[in-house]
Design an enzyme around this catalytic site. Structure first.
Site, PDB file in Angstrom:
ATOM      1  N   ARG A 153     -10.973  19.598 -18.520  1.00 52.84           N
ATOM      2  CA  ARG A 153     -10.482  20.947 -18.274  1.00 52.84           C
ATOM      3  C   ARG A 153      -9.230  21.186 -19.099  1.00 52.84           C
ATOM      4  O   ARG A 153      -8.519  20.258 -19.450  1.00 52.84           O
ATOM      5  CB  ARG A 153     -10.161  21.139 -16.793  1.00 52.84           C
ATOM      6  N   TYR A 169     -17.528  21.711 -21.694  1.00 50.02           N
ATOM      7  CA  TYR A 169     -17.217  20.704 -20.681  1.00 50.02           C
ATOM      8  C   TYR A 169     -17.310  21.264 -19.250  1.00 50.02           C
ATOM      9  O   TYR A 169     -16.890  22.401 -18.993  1.00 50.02           O
ATOM     10  CB  TYR A 169     -15.815  20.113 -20.920  1.00 50.02           C
ATOM     11  N   LYS A 229     -15.178  25.062 -10.394  1.00 49.11           N
ATOM     12  CA  LYS A 229     -13.745  25.332 -10.252  1.00 49.11           C
ATOM     13  C   LYS A 229     -13.429  26.828 -10.384  1.00 49.11           C
ATOM     14  O   LYS A 229     -12.577  27.347  -9.661  1.00 49.11           O
ATOM     15  CB  LYS A 229     -12.952  24.528 -11.282  1.00 49.11           C
ATOM     16  N   HIS A 247      -9.940  22.534  -2.122  1.00 50.75           N
ATOM     17  CA  HIS A 247     -10.335  21.407  -2.976  1.00 50.75           C
ATOM     18  C   HIS A 247     -10.453  20.162  -2.091  1.00 50.75           C
ATOM     19  O   HIS A 247      -9.612  19.271  -2.147  1.00 50.75           O
ATOM     20  CB  HIS A 247      -9.255  21.231  -4.051  1.00 50.75           C
ATOM     21  N   SER A 270      -6.406  14.310  -8.279  1.00 57.13           N
ATOM     22  CA  SER A 270      -7.347  13.462  -9.012  1.00 57.13           C
ATOM     23  C   SER A 270      -6.895  11.999  -8.979  1.00 57.13           C
ATOM     24  O   SER A 270      -5.722  11.700  -8.744  1.00 57.13           O
ATOM     25  CB  SER A 270      -7.478  13.950 -10.447  1.00 57.13           C
ATOM     26  N   CYS A 272      -7.585   9.689  -6.772  1.00 57.92           N
ATOM     27  CA  CYS A 272      -7.323   9.104  -5.462  1.00 57.92           C
ATOM     28  C   CYS A 272      -8.610   8.680  -4.758  1.00 57.92           C
ATOM     29  O   CYS A 272      -8.565   8.180  -3.634  1.00 57.92           O
ATOM     30  CB  CYS A 272      -6.539  10.073  -4.578  1.00 57.92           C
ATOM     31  N   ASP A 289     -16.030  17.569  -3.132  1.00 52.94           N
ATOM     32  CA  ASP A 289     -15.023  18.250  -3.963  1.00 52.94           C
ATOM     33  C   ASP A 289     -14.523  19.582  -3.408  1.00 52.94           C
ATOM     34  O   ASP A 289     -13.357  19.885  -3.546  1.00 52.94           O
ATOM     35  CB  ASP A 289     -15.597  18.470  -5.372  1.00 52.94           C
ATOM     36  N   ARG A 307     -18.740  11.591 -16.840  1.00 45.82           N
ATOM     37  CA  ARG A 307     -19.249  12.138 -15.581  1.00 45.82           C
ATOM     38  C   ARG A 307     -20.714  11.837 -15.329  1.00 45.82           C
ATOM     39  O   ARG A 307     -21.474  11.589 -16.263  1.00 45.82           O
ATOM     40  CB  ARG A 307     -19.104  13.669 -15.623  1.00 45.82           C
TER      41      ARG A 307
HETATM   42  O1  TSX Z   1     -11.252   5.271  -4.054  1.00 47.10           O
HETATM   43  C1  TSX Z   1     -10.370   4.526  -3.657  1.00 47.10           C
HETATM   44  N1  TSX Z   1     -10.074   4.469  -2.307  1.00 47.10           N
HETATM   45  C2  TSX Z   1     -10.770   5.375  -1.351  1.00 47.10           C
HETATM   46  C3  TSX Z   1     -12.031   4.765  -0.947  1.00 47.10           C
HETATM   47  C4  TSX Z   1     -12.777   5.160   0.074  1.00 47.10           C
HETATM   48  N2  TSX Z   1      -9.691   3.749  -4.573  1.00 47.10           N
HETATM   49  C5  TSX Z   1      -9.960   3.847  -6.009  1.00 47.10           C
HETATM   50  C6  TSX Z   1      -8.997   4.863  -6.589  1.00 47.10           C
HETATM   51  C7  TSX Z   1      -9.343   5.310  -7.946  1.00 47.10           C
HETATM   52  C8  TSX Z   1     -10.253   6.487  -7.967  1.00 47.10           C
HETATM   53  C9  TSX Z   1      -8.732   2.885  -4.118  1.00 47.10           C
HETATM   54  N3  TSX Z   1      -7.935   2.049  -4.787  1.00 47.10           N
HETATM   55  C10 TSX Z   1      -8.434   2.800  -2.762  1.00 47.10           C
HETATM   56  C11 TSX Z   1      -9.133   3.583  -1.818  1.00 47.10           C
HETATM   57  O2  TSX Z   1      -8.895   3.502  -0.625  1.00 47.10           O
HETATM   58  N4  TSX Z   1      -7.438   1.882  -2.613  1.00 47.10           N
HETATM   59  C12 TSX Z   1      -7.142   1.445  -3.862  1.00 47.10           C
HETATM   60  C13 TSX Z   1      -6.120   0.434  -4.189  1.00 47.10           C
HETATM   61  C14 TSX Z   1      -6.748  -0.930  -4.126  1.00 47.10           C
HETATM   62  C15 TSX Z   1      -7.413  -1.461  -5.212  1.00 47.10           C
HETATM   63  C16 TSX Z   1      -7.995  -2.721  -5.115  1.00 47.10           C
HETATM   64  C17 TSX Z   1      -7.906  -3.436  -3.934  1.00 47.10           C
HETATM   65  C18 TSX Z   1      -7.237  -2.916  -2.852  1.00 47.10           C
HETATM   66  C19 TSX Z   1      -6.666  -1.659  -2.955  1.00 47.10           C
HETATM   67  N5  TSX Z   1      -8.418  -4.722  -3.741  1.00 47.10           N
HETATM   68  C20 TSX Z   1      -8.973  -5.554  -4.636  1.00 47.10           C
HETATM   69  O3  TSX Z   1      -9.042  -5.246  -5.801  1.00 47.10           O
HETATM   70  C21 TSX Z   1      -9.507  -6.837  -4.139  1.00 47.10           C
HETATM   71 MN    MN Z   2     -12.054  18.245  -8.039  1.00 47.31          MN
END
Ligand code: TSX
Ligand code: MN
Length: 596
Positions: free
Chosen positions: A83, A211, A220, A240, A262, A264, A291, A381
């Site tokens: 975007r 895109y 969006k 969102h 984004s 998370c 989303d 994507r």
């Molecule tokens: O999506 C994530 N969530 C929500 C899941 C339901 N991610 C990935 C974020 C990038 C898009 C996460 N990353 C989450 C999470 O709850 N937590 C984390 C941080 C994290 C990363 C790796 C580990 C623990 C926490 N553990 C190991 O790698 C073993």
């Molecule tokens: Mn979105």
């Protein structure tokens, strides 16, 4: 025009409610001068023909038919991969109505600029007319639109992401009103690329990008920017947010809507698989959407929500058997991949998927591991129908929508912000949403770990002034309303050694369980100035091990740190000027005083 207009509505439609649509299509054709016009009916035959045409001209590349039946790779122009917020405008007569959160242009200037670009731009091409419905076709919460585009890739994606074709055209004919979206891929010149919104005219004009977020106008542009504006005047919310259903061992399902900036893991949370112990006890997570969430008060005073989309346009990198097994199952077949890498046997591949080596990168070059650049584009994507998701909720198609028990705001915060807290009441919850912030990741900006405020994860998507948006949120708190509880979560709290303290992913169910038990009055909490935090014993942490540092940081409250945070929140809110609702500022001051 040297070809007949295919599938066009019958001539007597001129006297029906389709008159406005027919007139607009004729007006656009006169401006853009396509060779032919195709009215999309959404049928399998139409899709097959379009796909065959795109395979023949190289727009789509067939993937391994044994591992990924009926799935395709599209490689976008390398300058057209995301975007473009700096080229996205909201065109309202008064600049103050667009607010400091939007780029603005007077509507007449916006139209003039766009119409000059659209002039003759479809010569030699086919113009597709896509009638679509955002939301279940028979839901009173759904809204229709028509996108005109010269991109068959857009048609194929819109068919997956919306209810597209004949039933939508019939609804438009019944209702008469629809959002007008005009799109052309243009020359794909980044200097001649704009996405403009005319909320008062329910109109979108997008030029110069193929895109997703710039070109699939139902998503969006319509379902967030235009819909948020409509929602304000009509008393509903276009957000969102993902929507999920949490079913407990008694068979009761509570619905949760959650907004995250984004990177998370919204899609991962929407498709969460409970930890083994919870599964054995009978807990289930149902996916409604990943989303966008449209909600409005029902007759009983509760908020009822629908997912206006019919598919997922998800970020591929990071999607794996550990992060999101349901997504992987969803994209095994009938999926369009954009800008991913491929393996030697022509399977889609991206960073974080597995330990295999990719053969060809997202640009179509032999992958050179030694360069250290990713094989898949970080914003690559998948486009896939929600119906293919193993956890897709049957309630996602319910025209009434689902009642929301909890709204969750969240962000990526390495320090200060605990795992979860509950807002005291609605106004406090609105402040929690307005003050949301997240630390950037490499995928988004290159600058890592910088805190950006992104109220309700709507910064790039609110079609009007944020100050008015906060007032609109506050307005839902009125006699008779049975509003959801509001929470804030942070899965990304780190220890002093830089390691994540919370296991995240499936274990997030423990946090969702606490939220629902707060709603039903079955779980305890500790009151603090920032809201109600679970005591360690209020949250089921059986099977997890925490040291003292993790306990303190995930479940504790750092008064001095929060004092500084609330000062920063106050300054941020002041940036929205005199339209800012006093109630929100008062709420910020009340908490600041409690912290002192
Ligand atoms: O999506 C994530 N969530 C929500 C899941 C339901 N991610 C990935 C974020 C990038 C898009 C996460 N990353 C989450 C999470 O709850 N937590 C984390 C941080 C994290 C990363 C790796 C580990 C623990 C926490 N553990 C190991 O790698 C073993
Ligand atoms: Mn979105």
């Amino acid at each position: 025009m040297n070809k007949l207009s295919q599938n066009a509505p019958a001539k007597d439609a001129g006297r029906s409610k389709l008159a406005a649509l027919n007139a607009w299509v004729a007006e656009v054709a006169a401006l853009t001068r396509p060779d032919s016009i195709h009215w999309c009916d959404g049928s399998d035959a139409e899709n097959d023909a379009l796909i065959a045409q795109m395979e023949a001209d190289g727009t789509l590349i067939r993937l391994n038919t044994e591992t990924h039946p009926r799935s395709w790779l599209h490689r976008s122009h390398p300058d057209d991969v995301a975007r473009v917020e700096h080229l996205t405008f909201v065109c309202t007569p008064q600049q103050d109505d667009a607010g400091p959160n939007n780029h603005w242009m007077p509507p007449a200037d916006g139209h003039a600029k766009m119409d000059a670009l659209f002039d003759g731009c479809m010569a030699g091409r086919t113009m597709y007319v896509i009638p679509y419905c955002m939301g279940p076709i028979d839901s009173p919460l759904s809204r229709c639109g028509v996108e005109i585009t010269d991109s068959p890739y857009v048609v194929a994606n819109m068919r997956i992401m919306t209810r597209m074709g004949a039933p939508s055209l019939a609804r438009i004919e019944r209702e008469g009103s629809f959002v007008k979206g005009l799109h052309s891929i243009g020359e794909l010149d980044p200097n001649r690329r704009f996405i403009m919104h005319f909320p008062e005219e329910l109109t979108i004009k997008s030029y110069g990008s193929g895109y997703g977020g710039n070109a699939l106008l139902g998503k969006k542009c319509h379902a967030l920017r235009i819909a948020s504006y409509q929602a304000k005047s009509e008393g509903w919310l276009a957000e969102h947010m993902l929507i999920l259903g949490l079913e407990n061992p008694q068979g009761e399902t509570h619905y949760i809507a959650a907004a995250f900036p984004s990177a998370c893991g919204k899609t991962n949370l929407a498709m969460l698989i409970p930890p083994e112990g919870y599964r054995k006890d009978g807990w289930k997570v149902w996916t409604i959407g990943d989303d966008i969430c449209w909600m409005r008060p029902g007759a009983d005073g509760r908020l009822y929500a629908i997912n206006p989309e019919a598919g997922f346009f998800g970020v591929a990198p990071g999607t794996s058997q550990t992060s999101n097994p349901n997504a992987l199952k969803t994209i095994q077949h009938d999926t369009i991949f954009t800008n991913v890498a491929v393996t030697g046997d022509n399977q889609p591949w991206w960073e974080g998927l597995d330990k295999r080596e990719p053969a060809i990168d997202w640009r179509g070059n032999d992958y050179d591991f030694s360069k250290g650049t990713p094989a898949a584009h970080p914003n690559s994507r998948f486009t896939v129908s929600a119906k293919q998701c193993p956890s897709y909720s049957p309630k996602a198609e319910d025209p009434q929508g689902v009642p929301i028990s909890a709204i969750v705001f969240g962000g990526r915060r390495a320090s200060l912000v605990p795992l979860v807290f509950e807002a005291r009441d609605w106004a406090h919850g609105v402040l929690v949403g307005a003050a949301m912030g997240s630390e950037t990741t490499a995928a988004a900006t290159g600058a890592v770990g910088v805190m950006r405020r992104d109220p309700m994860a709507m910064k790039p998507f609110c079609g009007y002034n944020f100050a008015d948006y906060f007032s609109h949120w506050l307005s839902f708190d009125k006699p008779g309303a049975k509003l959801p509880k509001i929470f804030h979560v942070n899965w990304f709290r780190k220890g002093d050694d830089g390691r994540f303290l919370w296991p995240g992913f499936g274990d997030n169910l423990r946090v969702l369980e606490w939220m629902i038990k707060r709603v039903t009055g079955e779980a305890g909490a500790q009151e603090t100035p920032i809201g109600n935090l679970p005591n360690v014993e209020d949250l089921n942490v059986a099977g997890l091990e925490f040291g003292n540092e993790a306990r303190d940081k995930l479940f504790g409250f750092d008064q001095a740190g929060w004092r500084a945070e609330f000062e920063s929140i106050g300054e941020y809110l002041d940036g929205y000027g005199p339209r800012m609702p006093q109630l929100l500022r008062k709420e910020q001051q009340r908490i600041t005083e409690a912290l002192n």
